[in-house]
Design an enzyme around this catalytic site. Sequence first.
Site, PDB file in Angstrom:
ATOM      1  N   TYR A   1      -1.378   5.041  10.262  1.00  0.00           N
ATOM      2  CA  TYR A   1      -1.660   3.701  11.300  1.00  0.00           C
ATOM      3  C   TYR A   1      -0.523   3.593  12.353  1.00  0.00           C
ATOM      4  O   TYR A   1       0.713   3.613  11.821  1.00  0.00           O
ATOM      5  CB  TYR A   1      -1.951   2.321  10.820  1.00  0.00           C
ATOM      6  CG  TYR A   1      -3.215   2.223  10.079  1.00  0.00           C
ATOM      7  CD1 TYR A   1      -4.480   2.503  10.785  1.00  0.00           C
ATOM      8  CD2 TYR A   1      -3.422   2.030   8.743  1.00  0.00           C
ATOM      9  CE1 TYR A   1      -5.664   2.506  10.234  1.00  0.00           C
ATOM     10  CE2 TYR A   1      -4.588   2.101   8.063  1.00  0.00           C
ATOM     11  CZ  TYR A   1      -5.777   2.269   8.785  1.00  0.00           C
ATOM     12  OH  TYR A   1      -7.032   2.069   8.142  1.00  0.00           O
TER      13      TYR A   1
ATOM     14  N   LYS B   1       1.382   2.300   7.255  1.00  0.00           N
ATOM     15  CA  LYS B   1       1.608   1.233   8.583  1.00  0.00           C
ATOM     16  C   LYS B   1       2.668   2.142   9.392  1.00  0.00           C
ATOM     17  O   LYS B   1       3.262   3.197   8.939  1.00  0.00           O
ATOM     18  CB  LYS B   1       2.556   0.125   8.104  1.00  0.00           C
ATOM     19  CG  LYS B   1       1.521  -0.820   7.298  1.00  0.00           C
ATOM     20  CD  LYS B   1       0.302  -1.323   8.433  1.00  0.00           C
ATOM     21  CE  LYS B   1       0.751  -2.142   9.587  1.00  0.00           C
ATOM     22  NZ  LYS B   1      -0.479  -2.294  10.517  1.00  0.00           N
TER      23      LYS B   1
ATOM     24  N   ARG C   1       0.636  -1.262  -0.106  1.00  0.00           N
ATOM     25  CA  ARG C   1      -0.075   0.165  -0.039  1.00  0.00           C
ATOM     26  C   ARG C   1       0.930   1.199   0.116  1.00  0.00           C
ATOM     27  O   ARG C   1       1.996   1.138   0.351  1.00  0.00           O
ATOM     28  CB  ARG C   1      -0.717  -0.193   1.226  1.00  0.00           C
ATOM     29  CG  ARG C   1      -2.053  -1.007   1.307  1.00  0.00           C
ATOM     30  CD  ARG C   1      -2.820  -1.115   2.320  1.00  0.00           C
ATOM     31  NE  ARG C   1      -2.080  -1.623   3.746  1.00  0.00           N
ATOM     32  CZ  ARG C   1      -2.416  -1.595   4.734  1.00  0.00           C
ATOM     33  NH1 ARG C   1      -3.663  -1.141   5.406  1.00  0.00           N
ATOM     34  NH2 ARG C   1      -1.553  -2.279   5.676  1.00  0.00           N
TER      35      ARG C   1
ATOM     36  N   ASP D   1      -2.808  -6.291  15.234  1.00  0.00           N
ATOM     37  CA  ASP D   1      -2.463  -5.076  15.284  1.00  0.00           C
ATOM     38  C   ASP D   1      -2.313  -4.664  16.724  1.00  0.00           C
ATOM     39  O   ASP D   1      -1.309  -3.501  17.177  1.00  0.00           O
ATOM     40  CB  ASP D   1      -3.053  -4.177  14.405  1.00  0.00           C
ATOM     41  CG  ASP D   1      -2.565  -4.142  12.944  1.00  0.00           C
ATOM     42  OD1 ASP D   1      -1.518  -4.513  12.678  1.00  0.00           O
ATOM     43  OD2 ASP D   1      -3.279  -3.781  12.002  1.00  0.00           O
TER      44      ASP D   1
ATOM     45  N   HIS E   1      -1.282   1.796  16.034  1.00  0.00           N
ATOM     46  CA  HIS E   1      -1.248   0.781  16.907  1.00  0.00           C
ATOM     47  C   HIS E   1      -0.032   0.999  18.070  1.00  0.00           C
ATOM     48  O   HIS E   1       0.466  -0.246  18.120  1.00  0.00           O
ATOM     49  CB  HIS E   1      -1.170  -0.535  16.189  1.00  0.00           C
ATOM     50  CG  HIS E   1      -2.178  -0.430  15.101  1.00  0.00           C
ATOM     51  ND1 HIS E   1      -3.568  -0.680  15.056  1.00  0.00           N
ATOM     52  CD2 HIS E   1      -2.297  -0.327  13.527  1.00  0.00           C
ATOM     53  CE1 HIS E   1      -4.296  -0.544  14.055  1.00  0.00           C
ATOM     54  NE2 HIS E   1      -3.389  -0.405  13.047  1.00  0.00           N
TER      55      HIS E   1
ATOM     56  N   GLU F   1      -6.064   4.933  13.503  1.00  0.00           N
ATOM     57  CA  GLU F   1      -7.012   4.130  14.064  1.00  0.00           C
ATOM     58  C   GLU F   1      -7.814   4.708  15.055  1.00  0.00           C
ATOM     59  O   GLU F   1      -8.941   4.250  15.872  1.00  0.00           O
ATOM     60  CB  GLU F   1      -6.503   2.625  14.741  1.00  0.00           C
ATOM     61  CG  GLU F   1      -5.336   2.728  15.853  1.00  0.00           C
ATOM     62  CD  GLU F   1      -4.156   3.488  15.217  1.00  0.00           C
ATOM     63  OE1 GLU F   1      -3.071   3.172  15.954  1.00  0.00           O
ATOM     64  OE2 GLU F   1      -3.951   3.613  14.136  1.00  0.00           O
TER      65      GLU F   1
END
Length: 364
Positions: A94, A75, A15, A268, A96, A118
Amino acid sequence: MIIGCVKEIKSNENRVGLTPDSVSAYVKAGHTVLIEKGAGLGSGFKDSDYKKQGAKLVETAADVWKQSEMIVKVKEPIKVEYKYFRKGLILYTYLHLAAVKPLVLALIKSGVSAFAYETIKDETGLPCLKPMSEVAGKLSILEGARFLYKNNGGNGLLISGVTGVNPAKVTIIGGGVVGRAALSNAYGLGADVTLLDINEDTLTKLKSQYPNIKTFKSNEENLIESLKDADIVVSGVLLPGAKAPKLIKRSYYKQMKKGAVIVDVAIDQGGSTEVSKPTTHAEPVFVVDGIIHYCVANMPGIVPKTSTIALNHATLKFGLELANKGAEKAIKESEALKAGLNIYQGKITYKQVAEAFDLEYTTL
């Protein structure tokens, strides 16, 4: 503002943080966009596609990080990227963080303002998490079915069954975005589906929509019973920004079928079994007590074109707000971005992240 987008370097992550269309939107808003050469190739976007929309192509990731005021990723940064962190930089991706203490400490030390997709929350829920949760939920059934194949170590079942042979039994834990997406695929393939959730209204609505499923209130007794006959287990439990609860105990495995597959979509945030550990698309599974565990931490990365476009549809709005206003003004004027801010000027500003590692929490 100078916006930067680098190539994702996590294993099998194809991605990219910005599509050419998103670049166009930033440029039209008056911003400069730097794209690392080749960043979009995995998602099907050529360098020329970005250039046409006004992006400036940069040879190396290091130069993008160095020159940018805001980095847009997919990520969380991995260890080799920590050296690029610096005070005043905005990181929008993101994160996490409740599952990655070294990243938390690196962000605190550097003074980066870190916004996590998130935890951005508005009247619709978690808008930047939703598209990837949907992709992961749909993939959970496809990947779970793949690892039922005998050559992949499974028990040799076809998820749909055939005339005269029963379909596979699928247990889905959680009726949120992940669970509903998994249910849609499993039901469409003709699987025998059981769904557990703590909310009775959710169970009622899903039973009405999918009349052939079995529904149970999520508690320990019902979970153990539902796991006994399951061929595929999909765990989509979510506590936004916090560590996932370890709902599936190793002791339960004694009563489960050997060759059953657990797809832990909650990996995650640390995973929802006692033995869960992150895996990659290169080596997606491991076996404990005869149970196959699929714990890929970037599931949507395997369908990058679909995932990147869906993600940008959700993240562009808030990214533009950050770029147009800057971090301070944006969090003062946007409750959604305020909820998305996890670390600011060396302080943890998201309570669940602080609690995950017993670190100091500071209110904004």
